[in-house]
Design a protein around this motif. Structure first.
Motif, PDB file in Angstrom:
ATOM      1  N   TRP A   1       0.838  -1.197   0.000  1.00 62.75           N
ATOM      2  CA  TRP A   1       0.000   0.000   0.000  1.00 62.75           C
ATOM      3  C   TRP A   1       0.872   1.246   0.000  1.00 62.75           C
ATOM      4  CZ3 TRP A   1       0.136  -3.678   3.892  1.00 62.75           C
ATOM      5  CH2 TRP A   1       0.792  -3.324   5.071  1.00 62.75           C
ATOM      6  N   GLN A   2       0.229   2.378  -0.300  1.00 64.28           N
ATOM      7  CA  GLN A   2       0.966   3.644  -0.326  1.00 64.28           C
ATOM      8  C   GLN A   2       0.024   4.808  -0.032  1.00 64.28           C
ATOM      9  OE1 GLN A   2       2.520   3.803  -4.335  1.00 64.28           O
ATOM     10  NE2 GLN A   2       0.635   4.637  -5.176  1.00 64.28           N
ATOM     11  N   SER A   3       0.623   5.914   0.378  1.00 65.65           N
ATOM     12  CA  SER A   3      -0.153   7.111   0.677  1.00 65.65           C
ATOM     13  C   SER A   3      -0.518   7.827  -0.630  1.00 65.65           C
ATOM     14  CB  SER A   3       0.657   8.048   1.581  1.00 65.65           C
ATOM     15  OG  SER A   3       0.023   9.308   1.681  1.00 65.65           O
ATOM     16  N   VAL A   4      -1.746   8.318  -0.702  1.00 68.45           N
ATOM     17  CA  VAL A   4      -2.157   9.115  -1.859  1.00 68.45           C
ATOM     18  C   VAL A   4      -2.335  10.578  -1.462  1.00 68.45           C
ATOM     19  CG1 VAL A   4      -3.243   7.182  -3.046  1.00 68.45           C
ATOM     20  CG2 VAL A   4      -4.598   8.545  -1.445  1.00 68.45           C
ATOM     21  N   ASP A   5      -2.047  10.857  -0.199  1.00 67.71           N
ATOM     22  CA  ASP A   5      -2.117  12.231   0.321  1.00 67.71           C
ATOM     23  C   ASP A   5      -0.682  12.717   0.512  1.00 67.71           C
ATOM     24  OD1 ASP A   5      -2.483  14.604   1.650  1.00 67.71           O
ATOM     25  OD2 ASP A   5      -3.997  13.843   3.035  1.00 67.71           O
ATOM     26  N   ASP A   6      -0.122  13.319  -0.525  1.00 65.07           N
ATOM     27  CA  ASP A   6       1.286  13.710  -0.493  1.00 65.07           C
ATOM     28  C   ASP A   6       1.605  14.699   0.619  1.00 65.07           C
ATOM     29  OD1 ASP A   6       1.773  12.097  -2.655  1.00 65.07           O
ATOM     30  OD2 ASP A   6       1.466  13.689  -4.128  1.00 65.07           O
ATOM     31  N   GLU A   7       0.627  15.543   0.976  1.00 64.33           N
ATOM     32  CA  GLU A   7       0.892  16.575   1.973  1.00 64.33           C
ATOM     33  C   GLU A   7       1.035  15.988   3.387  1.00 64.33           C
ATOM     34  OE1 GLU A   7      -2.054  19.574   1.765  1.00 64.33           O
ATOM     35  OE2 GLU A   7      -1.513  20.249  -0.249  1.00 64.33           O
ATOM     36  N   ARG A   8       0.304  14.907   3.660  1.00 56.62           N
ATOM     37  CA  ARG A   8       0.285  14.371   5.025  1.00 56.62           C
ATOM     38  C   ARG A   8       1.021  13.042   5.167  1.00 56.62           C
ATOM     39  NH1 ARG A   8      -5.216  14.472   8.158  1.00 56.62           N
ATOM     40  NH2 ARG A   8      -3.693  14.396   9.834  1.00 56.62           N
ATOM     41  N   CYS A   9       1.601  12.535   4.069  1.00 53.92           N
ATOM     42  CA  CYS A   9       2.213  11.202   4.131  1.00 53.92           C
ATOM     43  C   CYS A   9       3.352  11.145   5.148  1.00 53.92           C
ATOM     44  CB  CYS A   9       2.698  10.762   2.745  1.00 53.92           C
ATOM     45  SG  CYS A   9       4.050  11.748   2.082  1.00 53.92           S
ATOM     46  N   VAL A  10       4.047  12.275   5.348  1.00 55.68           N
ATOM     47  CA  VAL A  10       5.161  12.278   6.307  1.00 55.68           C
ATOM     48  C   VAL A  10       4.663  12.234   7.743  1.00 55.68           C
ATOM     49  CG1 VAL A  10       6.738  13.488   4.747  1.00 55.68           C
ATOM     50  CG2 VAL A  10       5.233  14.810   6.236  1.00 55.68           C
ATOM     51  N   ASP A  11       3.369  12.510   7.948  1.00 57.42           N
ATOM     52  CA  ASP A  11       2.812  12.527   9.302  1.00 57.42           C
ATOM     53  C   ASP A  11       2.192  11.189   9.696  1.00 57.42           C
ATOM     54  OD1 ASP A  11       3.479  15.219   9.570  1.00 57.42           O
ATOM     55  OD2 ASP A  11       1.592  15.879   8.670  1.00 57.42           O
ATOM     56  N   ILE A  12       2.260  10.202   8.803  1.00 58.30           N
ATOM     57  CA  ILE A  12       1.650   8.909   9.111  1.00 58.30           C
ATOM     58  C   ILE A  12       2.466   8.185  10.168  1.00 58.30           C
ATOM     59  CG2 ILE A  12       1.074   6.627   8.204  1.00 58.30           C
ATOM     60  CD1 ILE A  12       0.376   7.948   5.561  1.00 58.30           C
ATOM     61  N   GLN A  13       1.792   7.772  11.229  1.00 56.27           N
ATOM     62  CA  GLN A  13       2.456   7.116  12.363  1.00 56.27           C
ATOM     63  C   GLN A  13       2.484   5.598  12.202  1.00 56.27           C
ATOM     64  OE1 GLN A  13       0.875   8.402  16.110  1.00 56.27           O
ATOM     65  NE2 GLN A  13       1.728   6.682  17.239  1.00 56.27           N
ATOM     66  N   GLU A  14       1.371   5.007  11.751  1.00 49.06           N
ATOM     67  CA  GLU A  14       1.325   3.566  11.522  1.00 49.06           C
ATOM     68  C   GLU A  14       0.169   3.216  10.600  1.00 49.06           C
ATOM     69  OE1 GLU A  14       0.808   1.409  15.143  1.00 49.06           O
ATOM     70  OE2 GLU A  14      -0.779   2.706  15.888  1.00 49.06           O
ATOM     71  N   PHE A  15       0.214   1.983  10.087  1.00 49.80           N
ATOM     72  CA  PHE A  15      -0.809   1.486   9.180  1.00 49.80           C
ATOM     73  C   PHE A  15      -1.542   0.314   9.825  1.00 49.80           C
ATOM     74  CE2 PHE A  15       2.654   3.187   6.581  1.00 49.80           C
ATOM     75  CZ  PHE A  15       1.980   4.079   5.765  1.00 49.80           C
ATOM     76  N   ARG A  16      -2.720   0.028   9.277  1.00 45.75           N
ATOM     77  CA  ARG A  16      -3.539  -1.083   9.773  1.00 45.75           C
ATOM     78  C   ARG A  16      -4.159  -1.800   8.575  1.00 45.75           C
ATOM     79  NH1 ARG A  16      -8.915  -0.033  13.449  1.00 45.75           N
ATOM     80  NH2 ARG A  16      -9.458  -2.208  13.952  1.00 45.75           N
ATOM     81  N   LEU A  17      -3.823  -3.074   8.430  1.00 48.10           N
ATOM     82  CA  LEU A  17      -4.325  -3.888   7.325  1.00 48.10           C
ATOM     83  C   LEU A  17      -5.334  -4.889   7.853  1.00 48.10           C
ATOM     84  CD1 LEU A  17      -4.048  -4.796   4.289  1.00 48.10           C
ATOM     85  CD2 LEU A  17      -2.320  -6.418   5.101  1.00 48.10           C
ATOM     86  N   GLN A  18      -6.461  -5.028   7.140  1.00 49.05           N
ATOM     87  CA  GLN A  18      -7.485  -5.997   7.524  1.00 49.05           C
ATOM     88  C   GLN A  18      -7.815  -6.936   6.365  1.00 49.05           C
ATOM     89  OE1 GLN A  18     -10.960  -4.007   9.191  1.00 49.05           O
ATOM     90  NE2 GLN A  18     -10.085  -4.168  11.237  1.00 49.05           N
ATOM     91  N   ARG A  19      -8.261  -8.132   6.741  1.00 48.99           N
ATOM     92  CA  ARG A  19      -8.630  -9.150   5.757  1.00 48.99           C
ATOM     93  C   ARG A  19     -10.025  -9.670   6.058  1.00 48.99           C
ATOM     94  NH1 ARG A  19      -5.941 -14.880   6.545  1.00 48.99           N
ATOM     95  NH2 ARG A  19      -7.527 -14.873   8.176  1.00 48.99           N
ATOM     96  N   ALA A  20     -10.763  -9.987   4.993  1.00 48.01           N
ATOM     97  CA  ALA A  20     -12.075 -10.608   5.137  1.00 48.01           C
ATOM     98  C   ALA A  20     -12.196 -11.738   4.116  1.00 48.01           C
ATOM     99  CB  ALA A  20     -13.192  -9.587   4.922  1.00 48.01           C
ATOM    100  N   PHE A  21     -12.924 -12.766   4.468  1.00 51.80           N
ATOM    101  CA  PHE A  21     -13.178 -13.854   3.528  1.00 51.80           C
ATOM    102  C   PHE A  21     -14.220 -13.399   2.505  1.00 51.80           C
ATOM    103  CE2 PHE A  21     -11.633 -16.082   7.286  1.00 51.80           C
ATOM    104  CZ  PHE A  21     -10.720 -16.958   6.729  1.00 51.80           C
ATOM    105  N   GLY A  22     -13.970 -13.733   1.238  1.00 53.95           N
ATOM    106  CA  GLY A  22     -14.953 -13.450   0.203  1.00 53.95           C
ATOM    107  C   GLY A  22     -14.778 -12.090  -0.453  1.00 53.95           C
ATOM    108  N   ASP A  23     -15.731 -11.768  -1.330  1.00 48.88           N
ATOM    109  CA  ASP A  23     -15.717 -10.528  -2.111  1.00 48.88           C
ATOM    110  C   ASP A  23     -16.676  -9.532  -1.464  1.00 48.88           C
ATOM    111  OD1 ASP A  23     -15.941  -8.507  -3.943  1.00 48.88           O
ATOM    112  OD2 ASP A  23     -16.365  -9.785  -5.666  1.00 48.88           O
ATOM    113  N   VAL A  24     -16.141  -8.589  -0.704  1.00 47.83           N
ATOM    114  CA  VAL A  24     -16.995  -7.626   0.007  1.00 47.83           C
ATOM    115  C   VAL A  24     -17.579  -6.574  -0.928  1.00 47.83           C
ATOM    116  CG1 VAL A  24     -15.689  -7.938   2.145  1.00 47.83           C
ATOM    117  CG2 VAL A  24     -15.096  -6.059   0.612  1.00 47.83           C
TER     118      VAL A  24
END
Length: 424
Positions: A184-207
């Protein structure tokens, strides 16, 4: 004849062009649907959220008002109680005094036989009940912090936000054996340097097509990396992924990215059947049934450039064991790691590293129960790959002269039933 061929080619090009246009129109419809559906859903979320907030805030404020009024009433009651007692004393003395005056006037106008008794009754005169000064009694008032009220109004005036698109989006999903590498990557160039951490989630199937499946989203990674290998996935099973982030100084997570639906068609790493071993967990775990068993091999050339494979010693004895990557030109029986017409990249349980018979200078920690060893492989040239071995927070990297067309197996040479190994 030439004209006919020209017409045929033109029709072919026209049909191809029409197909491209129809595909573009379909993509445009999908984009329009996404805008309309998400905007409608967002409007509903805003309505529900503010309706609930208004109800809750109203209830909280009314409850607070009742608490304060009851406090005023309690304070008044408690404060008036001693005054009422003093008033009773005063009224009692007033009545006694009036009665005494009346008796005294009667004495003046008549007999003075009861003069001694009258004098005795007058002994209370001059004794006044204690009455508190105004500064000593409660002066009940209500006050609130103007700044706090201003802050509350300011919070309410800025509550909620509408995002055009989430600040982090999944950029790529890559199939791996029994796993998917999510990037994944940031699409907000102005605030990308302020990102502290990321959170990834998974679900079964096609949501995307089955919205009700969103309820089974669960965390599979929280941290600062911009990619994560999601393991233990079933081949050809659809999975949905989404990611969000937390900005520095904030305790709230950002909106979720667009869900990405994908699958892996590559079966998980596993060991090939071997009568010298017993297997568990879909042939991921192997245990020798005798001393000096034959070579334990992967179930075919499962490894490849760009992959990583992790071995875990669930049990280990003091005899030297070996795990290795093995490269062969053609699929053929491999009997030994160090013997045969093949290349190998091996790590002994002593920590020694061997590449095609050459012992390397660097030595890793000696293996023990619970040790995890990860081999990673990347292409450098058509006839060279770079292999990294990672264990106990230590990593070594060496180049390995093999062709990119070579078939890659992994193998393990164990010495006794006291050793158990797992591959992932």
């Amino acid at each position: 004849m030439g004209d006919r061929n020209e017409v045929v080619e033109t029709l072919k090009a026209a049909k191809s062009y029409l197909n491209h246009l129809e595909n573009l129109n379909k993509q445009l419809e999908n984009a329009e649907n996404q805008i309309c559906e998400t905007s409608s859903e967002t409007e509903r979320n805003i309505e529900v959220t503010f309706s609930n907030l208004l109800t809750n805030l109203t209830e909280i404020l009314l409850n607070r008002k009742d608490i304060l009024i009851k406090k005023v009433q309690k304070t008044r009651k408690q404060s008036l109680a001693p005054l009422d007692a003093s008033r009773s004393d005063i009224f009692s003395n007033i009545e006694k005094t009036k009665k005494l005056i009346k008796e005294g006037e009667s004495l003046l106008n008549g007999s003075r036989e009861n003069l001694a008794e009258f004098s005795q009754k007058s002994s209370f005169l001059g004794s006044l009940p204690a009455i508190p000064e105004l500064k000593e009694v409660p002066y009940i008032s209500f006050h609130c912090e103007p700044n706090l009220e201003s802050e509350l109004l300011d919070i309410c005036s800025q509550f909620g936000e509408v995002s055009r698109i989430a600040p982090v989006q999944i950029s790529q999903t890559v199939e791996k054996p029994g796993a998917i590498l999510v990037e994944w990557q940031s699409v907000d160039d102005e605030r990308c340097v302020d990102i502290q951490e990321f959170r990834l989630q998974r679900a079964f199937g096609d949501v995307i097509s089955e919205k009700h499946l969103e309820i089974n989203f669960s965390d599979c990674y929280v941290g600062t990396e911009t990619q994560f290998l999601v393991k233990d996935l079933r081949p050809n099973q659809l999975y949905s992924f989404r990611v969000c982030c937390k900005f520095e100084g904030s305790s709230d997570w950002s909106p979720w990215s667009l869900p990405q639906v994908t699958k892996t068609s590559i079966k998980p790493f596993s060991w090939a059947s071997n009568r010298d071993f017993v297997f568990a967990d879909d042939n991921k775990i192997a245990t020798p049934v005798k001393d000096a068993p034959s070579l334990l091999l992967s179930d075919g050339p499962q490894f490849a450039v760009g992959y990583s494979v992790e071995f875990s010693y669930l049990e280990i004895d003091n005899k030297c064991s070996t795990i290795a990557l093995i490269a062969v030109k053609e699929a053929a029986g491999i009997k030994e790691i160090r013997l045969g017409d093949h290349s190998y990249f091996a790590l002994d349980s002593t920590g020694e590293i061997y590449v095609d018979g050459v012992k390397k200078a660097t030595k890793l920690p000696e293996a023990a129960k619970g040790f995890k060893i990860c081999f990673m492989c990347e292409l450098i040239q058509d006839d060279k790959v770079r292999v990294s071995i990672d264990t106990c927070n230590k990593q070594v990297t060496y180049d390995w002269q093999i062709s990119k067309t070579d078939k890659l197996y992994f193998g393990a040479l164990l010495k006794s039933p006291a050793t158990k190994i797992m591959v992932e």
